[in-house]
Structure formats: structure tokens, C-alpha cells
Scaffold this active site. Structure first.
Site, PDB file in Angstrom:
ATOM      1  N   ARG A 275      -6.496   2.907   4.297  1.00  0.00           N
ATOM      2  CA  ARG A 275      -6.255   4.171   5.251  1.00  0.00           C
ATOM      3  C   ARG A 275      -7.618   4.790   5.155  1.00  0.00           C
ATOM      4  O   ARG A 275      -8.468   4.821   4.310  1.00  0.00           O
ATOM      5  CB  ARG A 275      -5.087   5.153   4.657  1.00  0.00           C
ATOM      6  CG  ARG A 275      -4.676   5.061   3.278  1.00  0.00           C
ATOM      7  CD  ARG A 275      -5.505   5.730   2.446  1.00  0.00           C
ATOM      8  NE  ARG A 275      -5.734   7.124   3.054  1.00  0.00           N
ATOM      9  CZ  ARG A 275      -7.016   7.817   2.487  1.00  0.00           C
ATOM     10  NH1 ARG A 275      -8.136   7.360   1.690  1.00  0.00           N
ATOM     11  NH2 ARG A 275      -7.164   8.969   3.209  1.00  0.00           N
ATOM     12  N   GLY A 276      -7.540   5.934   6.008  1.00  0.00           N
ATOM     13  CA  GLY A 276      -8.904   6.834   6.399  1.00  0.00           C
ATOM     14  C   GLY A 276      -9.448   6.115   7.471  1.00  0.00           C
ATOM     15  O   GLY A 276      -9.693   4.944   7.722  1.00  0.00           O
ATOM     16  N   ALA A 277     -10.065   6.923   8.315  1.00  0.00           N
ATOM     17  CA  ALA A 277     -10.522   6.661   9.767  1.00  0.00           C
ATOM     18  C   ALA A 277     -11.629   5.626   9.671  1.00  0.00           C
ATOM     19  O   ALA A 277     -11.565   4.528  10.185  1.00  0.00           O
ATOM     20  CB  ALA A 277     -10.912   7.951  10.526  1.00  0.00           C
TER      21      ALA A 277
ATOM     22  N   ARG B 262      -1.828   2.205  14.000  1.00  0.00           N
ATOM     23  CA  ARG B 262      -1.982   3.929  13.956  1.00  0.00           C
ATOM     24  C   ARG B 262      -2.683   4.511  15.209  1.00  0.00           C
ATOM     25  O   ARG B 262      -3.683   3.952  15.441  1.00  0.00           O
ATOM     26  CB  ARG B 262      -2.738   4.161  12.751  1.00  0.00           C
ATOM     27  CG  ARG B 262      -1.887   3.627  11.368  1.00  0.00           C
ATOM     28  CD  ARG B 262      -2.606   4.204  10.310  1.00  0.00           C
ATOM     29  NE  ARG B 262      -2.029   5.489  10.082  1.00  0.00           N
ATOM     30  CZ  ARG B 262      -2.500   6.491   8.791  1.00  0.00           C
ATOM     31  NH1 ARG B 262      -3.571   6.058   8.204  1.00  0.00           N
ATOM     32  NH2 ARG B 262      -1.989   7.589   8.817  1.00  0.00           N
TER      33      ARG B 262
ATOM     34  N   GLN C 103      -2.576  12.071  -0.741  1.00  0.00           N
ATOM     35  CA  GLN C 103      -3.869  11.657  -0.818  1.00  0.00           C
ATOM     36  C   GLN C 103      -4.770  12.361  -1.616  1.00  0.00           C
ATOM     37  O   GLN C 103      -5.840  11.827  -2.046  1.00  0.00           O
ATOM     38  CB  GLN C 103      -4.499  11.353   0.766  1.00  0.00           C
ATOM     39  CG  GLN C 103      -3.650  10.177   1.415  1.00  0.00           C
ATOM     40  CD  GLN C 103      -2.713  10.736   2.389  1.00  0.00           C
ATOM     41  OE1 GLN C 103      -2.082  11.948   1.882  1.00  0.00           O
ATOM     42  NE2 GLN C 103      -2.214  10.205   3.433  1.00  0.00           N
TER      43      GLN C 103
ATOM     44  N   ASP D 201     -10.238  12.327  11.477  1.00  0.00           N
ATOM     45  CA  ASP D 201      -9.937  11.055  12.167  1.00  0.00           C
ATOM     46  C   ASP D 201     -10.378  10.870  13.790  1.00  0.00           C
ATOM     47  O   ASP D 201     -10.274   9.850  14.253  1.00  0.00           O
ATOM     48  CB  ASP D 201      -8.288  10.869  12.137  1.00  0.00           C
ATOM     49  CG  ASP D 201      -7.889  10.731  10.691  1.00  0.00           C
ATOM     50  OD1 ASP D 201      -7.857  11.874   9.988  1.00  0.00           O
ATOM     51  OD2 ASP D 201      -7.616   9.761  10.184  1.00  0.00           O
TER      52      ASP D 201
ATOM     53  N   ASN E 293      -7.152  16.004  11.952  1.00  0.00           N
ATOM     54  CA  ASN E 293      -7.451  15.446  10.399  1.00  0.00           C
ATOM     55  C   ASN E 293      -5.976  15.700   9.796  1.00  0.00           C
ATOM     56  O   ASN E 293      -5.053  16.113  10.465  1.00  0.00           O
ATOM     57  CB  ASN E 293      -8.351  16.274   9.857  1.00  0.00           C
ATOM     58  CG  ASN E 293      -8.699  15.612   8.569  1.00  0.00           C
ATOM     59  OD1 ASN E 293      -9.096  14.356   8.499  1.00  0.00           O
ATOM     60  ND2 ASN E 293      -8.875  16.545   7.424  1.00  0.00           N
ATOM     61  N   LYS E 294      -6.011  15.125   8.351  1.00  0.00           N
ATOM     62  CA  LYS E 294      -4.623  15.331   7.897  1.00  0.00           C
ATOM     63  C   LYS E 294      -3.749  16.559   8.014  1.00  0.00           C
ATOM     64  O   LYS E 294      -4.528  17.720   8.047  1.00  0.00           O
ATOM     65  CB  LYS E 294      -4.861  14.794   6.412  1.00  0.00           C
ATOM     66  CG  LYS E 294      -3.574  14.653   5.615  1.00  0.00           C
ATOM     67  CD  LYS E 294      -2.552  13.873   5.981  1.00  0.00           C
ATOM     68  CE  LYS E 294      -3.066  12.533   6.089  1.00  0.00           C
ATOM     69  NZ  LYS E 294      -2.050  11.578   6.724  1.00  0.00           N
TER      70      LYS E 294
HETATM   71  O1  MRU Z   1      -3.428   9.123   6.781  1.00  0.00           O
HETATM   72  P1  MRU Z   1      -4.465   8.996   6.231  1.00  0.00           P
HETATM   73  O2  MRU Z   1      -4.555   8.974   4.812  1.00  0.00           O
HETATM   74  O3  MRU Z   1      -5.158   7.690   6.756  1.00  0.00           O
HETATM   75  O4  MRU Z   1      -5.284  10.165   6.794  1.00  0.00           O
HETATM   76  C1  MRU Z   1      -6.833  10.112   6.303  1.00  0.00           C
HETATM   77  C2  MRU Z   1      -7.385  11.535   6.851  1.00  0.00           C
HETATM   78  O5  MRU Z   1      -6.599  12.199   7.317  1.00  0.00           O
HETATM   79  C3  MRU Z   1      -8.780  11.701   6.247  1.00  0.00           C
HETATM   80  O6  MRU Z   1      -9.193  12.895   5.995  1.00  0.00           O
HETATM   81  C4  MRU Z   1      -9.611  11.278   7.631  1.00  0.00           C
HETATM   82  O7  MRU Z   1      -9.225   9.850   7.873  1.00  0.00           O
HETATM   83  C5  MRU Z   1     -11.083  11.470   7.485  1.00  0.00           C
HETATM   84  S1  MRU Z   1     -11.605   9.990   6.357  1.00  0.00           S
HETATM   85  C6  MRU Z   1     -13.262  10.025   5.946  1.00  0.00           C
END
Ligand code: MRU
Length: 347
Positions: free
Chosen positions: A48-50, A91, A198, A239, A249-250
Site C-alpha cells: 500500500r501507499g501510492a 484501488r 498505518q 495519493d 491523502n489518507k
Molecule cells: O490506504 P493507504 O495505506 O494506501 O494510504 C496511504 C496514504 O494515504 C499515504 O499517505 C499516501 O499514499 C502517500 S504515500 C507516499
């Protein structure tokens, strides 16, 4: 050289993901046997994470097509497109997934040969390039952001935009890792980031492992901690950054940005170019992933609400551009007006 956990590994034609749903209790790498497994690993947030899902999708495509190289080139190309569309459906919010897959498809369409095995090799090289580039992008974001960090600072971050969200030293964390390496003394405050934690499971784990000074906060502590004057800077990841500078973002990031504005604390967002989406004009046009209610109803697998209560679970929110001090990118820090300055930097 900063020592961080490895999220994705491509080794002798096989793909491995660190299963982040098990962290910090277990550190387990899982081999991805099929494209369905890759889809599921992305959906379940094992990877996970962009930036990380951009790389995961590119390698995942190879898993989907590796047994189909006996097809004629036209059928093989069709198969590549089907697999890319399928992975892209896992996603919706982080643009990096689509970005990585589109890059793979473009390379496939430029291929002039007739041999599908050769095209597979070309695509494998491209996925490796995307992976190596991600490592370098993180490093450059770190180099461009490190001067923001001064001795004695308190830095707040939300969710995990760390090494675990990328294949390098993270985006929001990259300046922190480099500042720590230079011997700067500062404290990081990590929001735990409900519902999937996270911030506590991932950010505090990876930063503590690297010897940074980390304090964990529950999400509802941010206003109080900011009011005490111990937060000097906020850095988050994103993201998707759209053309006017709004960022997804999250969930919870928007609230943190509002609080930062209220307390006069600079709010920076770190991102590589692979997260910038010029095709979307405003944040309201970004599709926000809505996830299952069990993530909110349960803490771990322990029920913390009546099973039949109604639940909302948007995984992301939009922070409007006017709350953002700057975007820390691999090309330098971009300041407002973002619509103009993003275009200037990336045209
Ligand atoms: O749902 P996730 O854990 O994939 O969400 C991740 C985030 O929101 C991060 O802050 C975002 O992807 C930036 S990652 C460098």
C-alpha cells in the site's frame, strides 16, 4: 545509505511483497503466484501507499502475462490491456497505480517486433526501471526537503508516507531520514491514523527501527498537541495531486491541515511526479475509495461497536490547495500558486 524495510522484491521472475497487514507483529514476505493474488494484496493493503502500488502494479502485470507469451503479438497486447485494467480496478484514489500501468501499456504499444517473449522482456525491463526510479525519486524528495528540518523541531505526520509506502526512503519521511543521517536532533509525532492504523503500525515502526525519535498520537490529540507549541512543521504524503494543487491523502489529513493553518504551522506535502495528475482539475473530481464497514466496527478483529450501526469509511480526503504551504518534489519545493507553478515545473 539509509537502511529501510523492502516492500517489493522482483527476483528471478518472481514477485514478493512484504505483507504490511501483519506489521509490526510479524515481518513476512509473500510470493505473488497469480494476478488475482496481486489484485487482492493491493486491495487488502498488504502492499500500500501510492508510489508502492505504482511499482506493485507494474510488476503485477508481468505476473498476469508471463504464461501467455506463446500468444500472437496482437492477442498478447490485448491480454496486457486486460490485465492492466483489472489491476487498476483494485484501488481508485492513488494515481500512481494507473500511472505505472499506463507506462507499461505505452511501452507495449511502441514495440515493433512480432515476438511476444521479446515484448515480455521489454516490459520486465520497464517495470524494473519504474522500481529503480521510485527509489531515486524518494531520495531526491529527501534532498529537497531536508533543509526544512531544523534542530529541536517537532514534526507531525499522518498515515504512512514512509519507506513502507514506497520502494525507497518514503516521501514525507525522506527529509526526516536524511536529516537524521546528518545528525540533526528533532522529534517526529505520528498520528495513529484510524481505522487501519498505518501511523502506529507502520510509521512509528519504521522510524523507530531507524533510530528516529518518535512519539505516537491518537488522531484526536492533534489540536491539543499543536496548541502546546511543540509542532513546528507538518509533512504528509499524498495519493494524488491535481492540477489546481488540491491533494488527496489518507482520511484525516484535511483536518490536520485546517489545524496547522489555525496554529500557523507550515503544512507541506511530499510527492513524486508520478502522483501528479494534470488530467484532473480539482480535488472534488478525485474518486475517494470507500472501504468496508468492518474496518471501523472492529479494532484488530475485536468488535468495538454494535454490528448493526451504520458506518462510513472513506479511506481518503481532499486537502484544498489553500491550506498547503508547499509541495516537496524530486524537482524542488513548489509554492503557491500551485496551478501555475506545477505546470511550470513539469511542462
Ligand atoms: O490506504 P493507504 O495505506 O494506501 O494510504 C496511504 C496514504 O494515504 C499515504 O499517505 C499516501 O499514499 C502517500 S504515500 C507516499
Amino acid at each position: 545509505m539509509v537502511n529501510v524495510p523492502q516492500t517489493i522484491r522482483w527476483y528471478q521472475g518472481d514477485l514478493y511483497f512484504l505483507n504490511q497487514t501483519k506489521l509490526p507483529n510479524e515481518v513476512i514476505e509473500e510470493k505473488q503466484e497469480s494476478i488475482e493474488q496481486v489484485w487482492d494484496s493491493i486491495k487488502q493493503l498488504k502492499v500500500r501507499g501510492a508510489p508502492a502500488i505504482g511499482v506493485a502494479g507494474s510488476y503485477g502485470l508481468l505476473i498476469g502475462i508471463r504464461d501467455k507469451t506463446s500468444l500472437k503479438i496482437s492477442s498478447f497486447l490485448k491480454e496486457i490491456e486486460n490485465c492492466a485494467n483489472y489491476l487498476d480496478s483494485s484501488r481508485p484514489t492513488a494515481v500512481n497505480l494507473k500511472w505505472g500501468l499506463s507506462r507499461m501499456i505505452n511501452i507495449a504499444h511502441k514495440f515493433l517486433g512480432e515476438n511476444s517473449k521479446e515484448l515480455f522482456k521489454v516490459l520486465e525491463n520497464e517495470a524494473i526501471k519504474i522500481h529503480e526510479e521510485d527509489i531515486q525519486l524518494c531520495l531526491n524528495i529527501g534532498k529537497n526537503g531536508v533543509s526544512l528540518i531544523k534542530d529541536g523541531m517537532g514534526i507531525l505526520t499522518h498515515c504512512n508516507a514512509g519507506a513502507l509506502a514506497t520502494t525507497g526512503i518514503g516521501t514525507a519521511t525522506a527529509p526526516m531520514y536524511l536529516a537524521h543521517q546528518k545528525g540533526k536532533k528533532f522529534s517526529v509525532f505520528a498520528d495513529e491514523t484510524r481505522p487501519l492504523l498505518q501511523g502506529s503500525r507502520l510509521t512509528s515502526w519504521e522510524l523507530c527501527k531507524s533510530g528516529l525519535d518518535v512519539t505516537l498520537l491518537t488522531d484526536n490529540m492533534v489540536a491539543h498537541v499543536m496548541s502546546q507549541g511543540i509542532i513546528d512543521l507538518v509533512i504528509t504524503g499524498t495519493d494524488r495531486v491535481v492540477a489546481n494543487g488540491d491533494v488527496a491523502n489518507k482520511i484525516g489529513t484535511h483536518g490536520v491541515a485546517i489545524l496547522a493553518k489555525h496554529f500557523g504551522i507550515p503544512f507541506y506535502v511530499a510527492c513524486p511526479y508520478s502522483t501528479i495528475d494534470f488530467n484532473t482539475l480539482k480535488g472534488v473530481d478525485i474518486k475517494i475509495e470507500e472501504r468496508g464497514s468492518n474496518e471501523v466496527l472492529e479494532f484488530g478483529s475485536f468488535l468495538v461497536a454494535p454490528k448493526n450501526v451504520k458506518v462510513r469509511n472513506p479511506a481518503f480526503d481532499i486537502t484544498p490547495y489553500n491550506l498547503i504551504t508547499g509541495l516537496i518534489t524530486e524537482k524542488g519545493t513548489i509554492h503557491p500558486p500551485f496551478d501555475e507553478n506545477l505546470k511550470k515545473k513539469y511542462s
